[in-house]
Design an enzyme around this catalytic site. Structure first.
Site, PDB file in Angstrom:
ATOM      1  N   CYS A   1       0.785  -1.235   0.000  1.00 19.92           N
ATOM      2  CA  CYS A   1       0.000   0.000   0.000  1.00 19.92           C
ATOM      3  C   CYS A   1       0.814   1.280   0.000  1.00 19.92           C
ATOM      4  O   CYS A   1       0.476   2.203  -0.750  1.00 19.92           O
ATOM      5  CB  CYS A   1      -1.067   0.026   1.079  1.00 19.92           C
ATOM      6  SG  CYS A   1      -0.847  -1.054   2.455  1.00 19.92           S
TER       7      CYS A   1
ATOM      8  N   ARG B   1       7.396 -11.263   4.748  1.00 17.60           N
ATOM      9  CA  ARG B   1       7.136 -11.104   6.181  1.00 17.60           C
ATOM     10  C   ARG B   1       7.838 -12.219   6.918  1.00 17.60           C
ATOM     11  O   ARG B   1       7.753 -13.372   6.514  1.00 17.60           O
ATOM     12  CB  ARG B   1       5.630 -11.183   6.463  1.00 17.60           C
ATOM     13  CG  ARG B   1       4.888 -10.053   5.785  1.00 17.60           C
ATOM     14  CD  ARG B   1       3.403 -10.155   5.993  1.00 17.60           C
ATOM     15  NE  ARG B   1       2.739  -9.143   5.192  1.00 17.60           N
ATOM     16  CZ  ARG B   1       1.433  -9.032   5.060  1.00 17.60           C
ATOM     17  NH1 ARG B   1       0.644  -9.883   5.703  1.00 17.60           N
ATOM     18  NH2 ARG B   1       0.910  -8.095   4.324  1.00 17.60           N
TER      19      ARG B   1
ATOM     20  N   GLN C   1       0.585 -10.901  -3.206  1.00 14.10           N
ATOM     21  CA  GLN C   1      -0.812 -10.516  -3.014  1.00 14.10           C
ATOM     22  C   GLN C   1      -1.399  -9.997  -4.320  1.00 14.10           C
ATOM     23  O   GLN C   1      -0.717  -9.301  -5.066  1.00 14.10           O
ATOM     24  CB  GLN C   1      -0.906  -9.389  -1.980  1.00 14.10           C
ATOM     25  CG  GLN C   1      -0.420  -9.772  -0.608  1.00 14.10           C
ATOM     26  CD  GLN C   1      -0.478  -8.593   0.338  1.00 14.10           C
ATOM     27  OE1 GLN C   1       0.020  -7.515   0.048  1.00 14.10           O
ATOM     28  NE2 GLN C   1      -1.100  -8.805   1.492  1.00 14.10           N
TER      29      GLN C   1
ATOM     30  N   ASP D   1      -3.061  -7.457  -4.959  1.00 11.33           N
ATOM     31  CA  ASP D   1      -3.357  -6.301  -4.124  1.00 11.33           C
ATOM     32  C   ASP D   1      -3.844  -5.123  -4.957  1.00 11.33           C
ATOM     33  O   ASP D   1      -3.229  -4.772  -5.953  1.00 11.33           O
ATOM     34  CB  ASP D   1      -2.057  -5.903  -3.410  1.00 11.33           C
ATOM     35  CG  ASP D   1      -2.316  -5.228  -2.094  1.00 11.33           C
ATOM     36  OD1 ASP D   1      -3.485  -5.071  -1.730  1.00 11.33           O
ATOM     37  OD2 ASP D   1      -1.332  -4.869  -1.424  1.00 11.33           O
TER      38      ASP D   1
ATOM     39  N   HIS E   1      -5.614  -1.055  -4.502  1.00  9.94           N
ATOM     40  CA  HIS E   1      -6.042   0.033  -3.627  1.00  9.94           C
ATOM     41  C   HIS E   1      -6.951   0.940  -4.424  1.00  9.94           C
ATOM     42  O   HIS E   1      -6.580   1.389  -5.499  1.00  9.94           O
ATOM     43  CB  HIS E   1      -4.831   0.761  -3.051  1.00  9.94           C
ATOM     44  CG  HIS E   1      -4.023  -0.152  -2.173  1.00  9.94           C
ATOM     45  ND1 HIS E   1      -2.948  -0.869  -2.655  1.00  9.94           N
ATOM     46  CD2 HIS E   1      -4.213  -0.532  -0.895  1.00  9.94           C
ATOM     47  CE1 HIS E   1      -2.485  -1.624  -1.685  1.00  9.94           C
ATOM     48  NE2 HIS E   1      -3.224  -1.463  -0.603  1.00  9.94           N
TER      49      HIS E   1
ATOM     50  N   LYS F   1     -12.685  -4.826   8.206  1.00  8.07           N
ATOM     51  CA  LYS F   1     -12.519  -5.640   7.004  1.00  8.07           C
ATOM     52  C   LYS F   1     -13.775  -6.461   6.757  1.00  8.07           C
ATOM     53  O   LYS F   1     -14.539  -6.723   7.674  1.00  8.07           O
ATOM     54  CB  LYS F   1     -11.381  -6.655   7.179  1.00  8.07           C
ATOM     55  CG  LYS F   1     -10.093  -6.121   7.672  1.00  8.07           C
ATOM     56  CD  LYS F   1      -9.015  -7.201   7.678  1.00  8.07           C
ATOM     57  CE  LYS F   1      -9.140  -8.181   8.822  1.00  8.07           C
ATOM     58  NZ  LYS F   1      -8.153  -9.247   8.806  1.00  8.07           N
TER      59      LYS F   1
ATOM     60  N   HIS G   1      -8.615  -1.392   0.543  1.00  9.04           N
ATOM     61  CA  HIS G   1      -7.619  -2.421   0.205  1.00  9.04           C
ATOM     62  C   HIS G   1      -8.428  -3.665  -0.101  1.00  9.04           C
ATOM     63  O   HIS G   1      -9.311  -4.013   0.676  1.00  9.04           O
ATOM     64  CB  HIS G   1      -6.721  -2.767   1.381  1.00  9.04           C
ATOM     65  CG  HIS G   1      -6.077  -1.607   2.057  1.00  9.04           C
ATOM     66  ND1 HIS G   1      -4.717  -1.489   2.161  1.00  9.04           N
ATOM     67  CD2 HIS G   1      -6.586  -0.518   2.689  1.00  9.04           C
ATOM     68  CE1 HIS G   1      -4.414  -0.389   2.826  1.00  9.04           C
ATOM     69  NE2 HIS G   1      -5.536   0.218   3.169  1.00  9.04           N
TER      70      HIS G   1
END
Length: 657
Positions: free
Chosen positions: A351, A380, A398, A400, A402, A486, A532
């Site tokens: 992000c 991670r 991901q 991912d 936004h 979420k 997200h």
RNA sequence: GCUGAUGUAGCUCAGUCGGUAGAGCACUUCCUUGGUAAGGAAGAGGUCAUCGGUUCAAGUCCGAUCAUCAGCUCCA
């Protein structure tokens, strides 16, 4: 006077089907069950009285709605397994005197008990404990409930039972409770609110599955206890079915199938938790990515690419670095000759990079929503004990995106994201999806960023979107991320296990931290909201789950090898090669097996390799200019012309059915 | 990270009391040319996870490390 006697004499019991029957006051659930049928009385484990679970033999004094609880219901299993944990404790106490007991609850898949003992429990002990449990079962010991004051219970557990853990529970967890209940079964007594089985004899099959450790009260600063897990059933048959399910899960294990089907590998030489995609697995991943990219293109997403590392300042600003520093790889530190120092972080999140893309130019309210998307690989440092094949890795990608939008667009954009997620799941064959609205825990305010109003608004928006989409959901308090609530999607796979995959998250906090803005129709700067979202979540995890869901039998569009041509004899190899070439030319991932093996063996190996289409070419087929098709796990499908077959397969591939 | 278990051929696994490693499948070569889930023969394949210790001698006993597994704790 006579009225009171009248009331005491008989009570009206409403059964689940709505019928009302009269019983003598003080009748038990067992009496009621027996009046319905002998079989039900035998299967009865407990009752609910006006919705409240209670012991089967507890007297019922008033008119009430009563339901007989059996093993077929979640409540029945919960009571059964909870009693089984007491039974296990009793067996352990008999076999290993001096053992002290922590907590022993039922779980979704059985039960466990935390035990403090001089003895180190080993695998062999489990078999002995199982045997003793069944033996105690045969003794047909009745479980007796006793209520007493908390003070008396403390005395009892510090004196008679000498169990300091129970005393601690009484003095801490239960400190505001006046009366507590104990359950006696023979020599064994446990502190427990119940209800329980009427007798140990209900437990007729037991399997103790493993031994692990746990901290007393889940606190790593407290002593470590030995935890024994198990499961129990009212019959041998149910246990056998359970064992068969476990074996099925083992057969589907993505780590095993991933190796067998050559989808991915993990190697200590590369690093723990860093999966590597082998050619066949890479095909699956790339097909999934193309699928989502195509869908996102239709829905107005804009692809971007960002680097794998970022200046640590970026993550300080986002709050990820301070908040999650213990689960990140340590920063890379760079010094130049002048002593100047720079620190970079392997990116744990995409992000912040995307936020900088957003703020790289002035945005007008007319430009919004802006949907940036990237298959972004993040790193991670998950705790070593957490690593699990593809499902939990240290490097993963991901899907991912936004979405930067105006507050008035937010609910509609959440709905779009929910819709996309549902589309992805249904295409991939996950028909059973649960939705959790993950809200913050007001009692744990320091875990979260942003103000109370912002959270209130965000949670309201999330709820509104979920309602508008007409999805059924449940609320998870304390499941929110630090920057916002979420919507989490939990799928159930082909053998009933649950996995959390996709997620849609609302974020009012990051726009603040990154000072994101757009120019409104009033000419003033305004703050956008960020969503997200990741339908797959992590490509690794999703594919891991997909492997287990399909047991490696991928739909045609995802199968690494879609078809294999199997010539029957050397004489027809040229014909087979021409069929193979036609398949390749049509864009079908096809192989050919020209070994001098018999057709039976070639078929067997293709079946084991889970190749969806086996295309058999022999003299007969060559004469007619056809091929014969055998589908994986289905068998012979008959003959087709090559062009007819190609057309059929291409249709199935493009439709992703 | 914590507790426990495990680590032998590409895969699945044997290996007794400490005496220099074995099977099946897969692989290679040869024979076999066949009709919907295993044709036959031969061959090749190993620093027994790594490092250290005990011992005349270690796959085997001891220790450390790494990895994996089952849980615990965690999950942006």
């Amino acid at each position: 006077m006579s009225d009171i006697q009248e009331q005491k004499a008989s009570i009206a019991i409403t059964l689940p089907d709505g019928t009302v029957r009269t019983f003598a006051s003080g009748s038990s659930g067992f009496d009621i069950a027996l009046s319905i049928g002998k079989r039900l009385a035998e299967d009865a484990l407990a009752v609910t009285v006006n919705g409240k679970a209670s012991d089967l033999y507890a007297p019922i004094e008033h008119d009430s709605a009563v339901e007989i609880v059996t093993f077929d219901t979640p409540l029945g299993r919960d009571i059964f397994w909870h009693s089984a944990s007491h039974l296990m404790a009793q067996a352990i106490e008999e076999l290993f005197p001096g053992s002290r007991f922590g907590t022993g609850p039922a779980t979704e898949q059985g039960f466990y008990y935390d035990i403090a003992s001089e003895h180190r429990f080993r695998e062999e002990d489990l078999r002995a404990i199982e045997k003793r449990m069944l033996e105690i079962g045969k003794r047909n010991i009745l479980l007796q409930r006793e209520e007493m004051s908390r003070e008396k219970a403390v005395e009892y557990f510090s004196g008679v039972r000498n169990d300091p853990y129970k005393v601690e529970i009484l003095e801490d967890t239960l400190k505001n409770v006046d009366t507590v209940s104990l359950y006696h079964q023979g020599e064994f007594t446990d502190l427990c609110s119940g209800p329980h089985l009427p007798s140990t004899s209900k437990i007729r099959a037991v399997l103790l599955t493993n031994i692990s450790s746990s901290y007393w009260r889940g606190d790593s600063s407290r002593e470590s206890m030995q935890r024994i897990y198990g499961i129990a059933f009212p019959s041998e048959k149910l246990l056998r079915e359970h064992v068969a399910r476990l074996e099925e899960a083992k057969r589907r294990d993505h780590r095993k199938l991933g190796t067998e089907l050559e989808l991915f590998m993990l190697s200590p030489e590369i690093g723990s938790g860093l999966p590597v995609w082998l050619p066949k697995g890479a095909i699956i991943r790339s097909e999934l990515e193309s699928f989502l990219k195509e869908e996102q293109r239709k829905r107005g997403y804009m692809p971007v690419y960002t680097p794998h590392i970022g200046n640590i300042g970026l993550y300080r600003r986002s709050g990820h670095y301070p908040y999650y520093s213990e689960s990140q790889f340590p920063p890379l530190t760079y010094h130049d000759e002048d002593g100047h120092q720079e620190q970079y972080l392997l990116k744990p999140m995409n992000c912040p990079h995307h936020h900088l893309i957003y703020s790289s130019k002035l945005r007008s309210y007319r430009d919004l929503p802006i949907r940036l998307t990237e298959f972004g690989t993040v790193y991670r440092h998950e705790q070593s004990g957490e690593l699990n094949g593809l499902v939990r890795a240290r490097g993963f990608t991901q899907d991912d995106s936004h979405i930067y939008c105006r507050p008035d667009q937010l609910v509609a954009e959440i709905c779009n994201a929910i819709d996309l997620t549902q589309f992805v799941f249904s295409t991939l064959g996950f028909s059973e999806v649960q939705t959790r609205l993950s809200m913050h825990d007001p009692a744990n305010q320091e875990k979260y960023g942003g103000t109370a109003e912002v959270w209130k608004q965000a949670e309201k928006d999330v709820r509104e979107a979920a309602d508008r989409m007409g999805i059924e959901y449940f609320i998870g308090i304390g499941e929110a991320s630090f920057y916002g609530p979420k919507i989490d999607f939990i799928v159930r796979d082909a053998i009933g296990r649950k996995w959390q995959l996709g997620t849609v998250q609302v974020d009012y906090v990051m726009p603040e931290r990154f000072d994101l803005s757009y120019i409104g129709s009033d000419g003033q700067k305004h703050r956008p909201v960020v969503i997200h979202r990741a339908p797959f979540g992590s490509m690794e995890r999703f594919i891991g789950v997909l492997i287990e869901h399909t047991a490696g039998n991928f739909p045609l569009w995802l199968a690494p090898v879609q078809a294999i041509v199997l010539p029957i004899a050397e004489e027809v190899q040229d014909y087979a090669k021409s069929v193979h070439a036609a398949l390749l030319a049509a864009g079908i991932r096809a192989e050919i097996d020209t070994r001098s093996e018999k057709i039976g063996k070639k078929i067997r190996e293709a079946e084991i390799g889970k190749i969806p289409c086996m295309i058999i070419a022999g003299q007969k087929e060559r004469e007619s200019g056809e091929v014969s098709l055998r589908r994986h796990r289905q068998g012979d499908m008959g003959s087709f012309t090559v062009s007819g077959l190609v057309e059929m397969l291409r249709k199935e591939i493009t439709e992703r059915t």
